[in-house]
Design an enzyme around this catalytic site. Sequence first.
Site, short mmCIF file in Angstrom:
data_model
loop_
_atom_site.label_atom_id
_atom_site.label_comp_id
_atom_site.label_asym_id
_atom_site.label_seq_id
_atom_site.Cartn_x
_atom_site.Cartn_y
_atom_site.Cartn_z
N SER A 1 0.84 -1.20 0.00
CA SER A 1 0.00 0.00 0.00
C SER A 1 0.87 1.25 0.00
CB SER A 1 -0.95 -0.04 1.19
OG SER A 1 -1.87 1.02 1.14
N ASP B 1 -2.19 6.24 -4.35
CA ASP B 1 -1.09 5.53 -3.70
C ASP B 1 -0.71 4.33 -4.57
OD1 ASP B 1 -3.32 3.92 -3.14
OD2 ASP B 1 -2.57 3.35 -1.16
N ASP C 1 -0.97 1.03 -4.67
CA ASP C 1 -1.91 -0.02 -5.07
C ASP C 1 -3.28 0.54 -5.41
OD1 ASP C 1 -2.47 0.55 -2.35
OD2 ASP C 1 -3.42 -1.39 -2.08
N ASP D 1 -5.76 2.34 -3.76
CA ASP D 1 -6.98 2.26 -2.97
C ASP D 1 -7.19 3.52 -2.13
OD1 ASP D 1 -5.09 1.86 -0.98
OD2 ASP D 1 -5.99 0.03 -0.19
#
Length: 447
Positions: free
Chosen positions: A98, A240, A242, A244
């Site tokens: 993340s 960000d 990834d 999400d």
Amino acid sequence: MSDELIVSVSGIRGVVGRGLTAEAAARFAAAYGGTVGPKPVLVSRDGRPSGDMLRHAVIAGLLGAGCTVEDIGITPTPTCGFAVRALGAAGAIQITASHNPAPWNGLKMFGADGAVLPADRGAEVRGRYESGDFPRAAWDGIGCTRVPPDVLGDHRQAVLDLVSVASVAAHRFRVFLDANGGAGGPLGVQLLADLGCEVVQHGCEPTGHFTHEPEPTPAHLTDVAPWVKQSGSAVGFVLDPDADRLALIDEHGVCVSEEATLALAVQYRLNQEAGPVVLNLSTSRMAEDVARAAGCTCVRAAVGEANVVGRMRAEGAVIGGEGNGGVIDPRVGWVRDPFVGMAFILSLMAETGRPFSELVAGLPRYAMLKTKFEVPRSKLAAAYDALERRWPDARVNRDDGLRLDGSDWWLHVRGSNTEPVVRVIAEAPTDADVRRLCDEAGAVVTG
């Protein structure tokens, strides 16, 4: 830099080659594989270079547990959750850290509903990982690997179906998109193009090589923000790694608190349909005020996507999320989805005819500060007790760490699920008030 592998009910996370190794990833994948049924398991990853090594390890662990693996490649986390349901899979493992810095990576687990595993199922996987109690297939029981159809287009269409594309397209917005080398660039570019936007791209190839710190907070976007104004863009969107989380920059090149993402999404969604809203305990009162102004109930859940999703289901919520820029709309999926956030914000701009900065200015105003301290978890219980004594008149909530609510302020202190730190977050009327709260709380927890 930590050598610790963080193992939680959400998955594992660590520094690659130190806490997080190929052996640990394969073992964790095998433990997860032992909990799923005969349907295929999806594997995807963000763009971090270490993801390729971990992908092989994860696939090996799943195959060794007898699972069929469908490899969907570099994919945003919300698309991974969407794909689980679209492809009828048993679940998925997303390889991502993340917003953690580049040396980190991790594994995030999904169930057959396309949501992050709830705590009880996550605890089962963790138990199997730690005990080694997972299946080891014989030579004739090893799984196989397949490449399924591309689901990015289906995810994009599901988002477009939530808004009036013609209304947004009529304004021909110029939009700045910074994907920071993460997994969300290609989908973000195409979605904005489908909405009739001219896209100014920055870091939209999913190389995994970050041009700035990966956590999209205002402090990390000082170099990026001026480009929004310089490019003549109506708004800047930042993802960000990834994809999400969604951060925002206004047309003047001013970074906007990531808390505004959810507040604006809630505003747009409740204009469509009234219904309950679910936020986590660390989310700003902005979104809560917006919900209550619309005559809708607002419920708080423990921090963590799985906790918010569980409460959304229980409440029949029409929208929910977390104040880190995470918007969850159950019509698309049970994952924080920045593509939903982008579509909603552009639709709000189109339907109101107001510049983005004016939409932000129209939100309730609070000062918020998010800090973190290195404190051993063994000391947290005593710290919580001390904090209660420090503010004896505050309303106490121990659902997730400790939250204290005063008449016009709140303070939330909790151990992080993703980093070896304690987070201290506060919100109050002024910057001075919130700084005092965090400083005093920090002195207590580190004392």
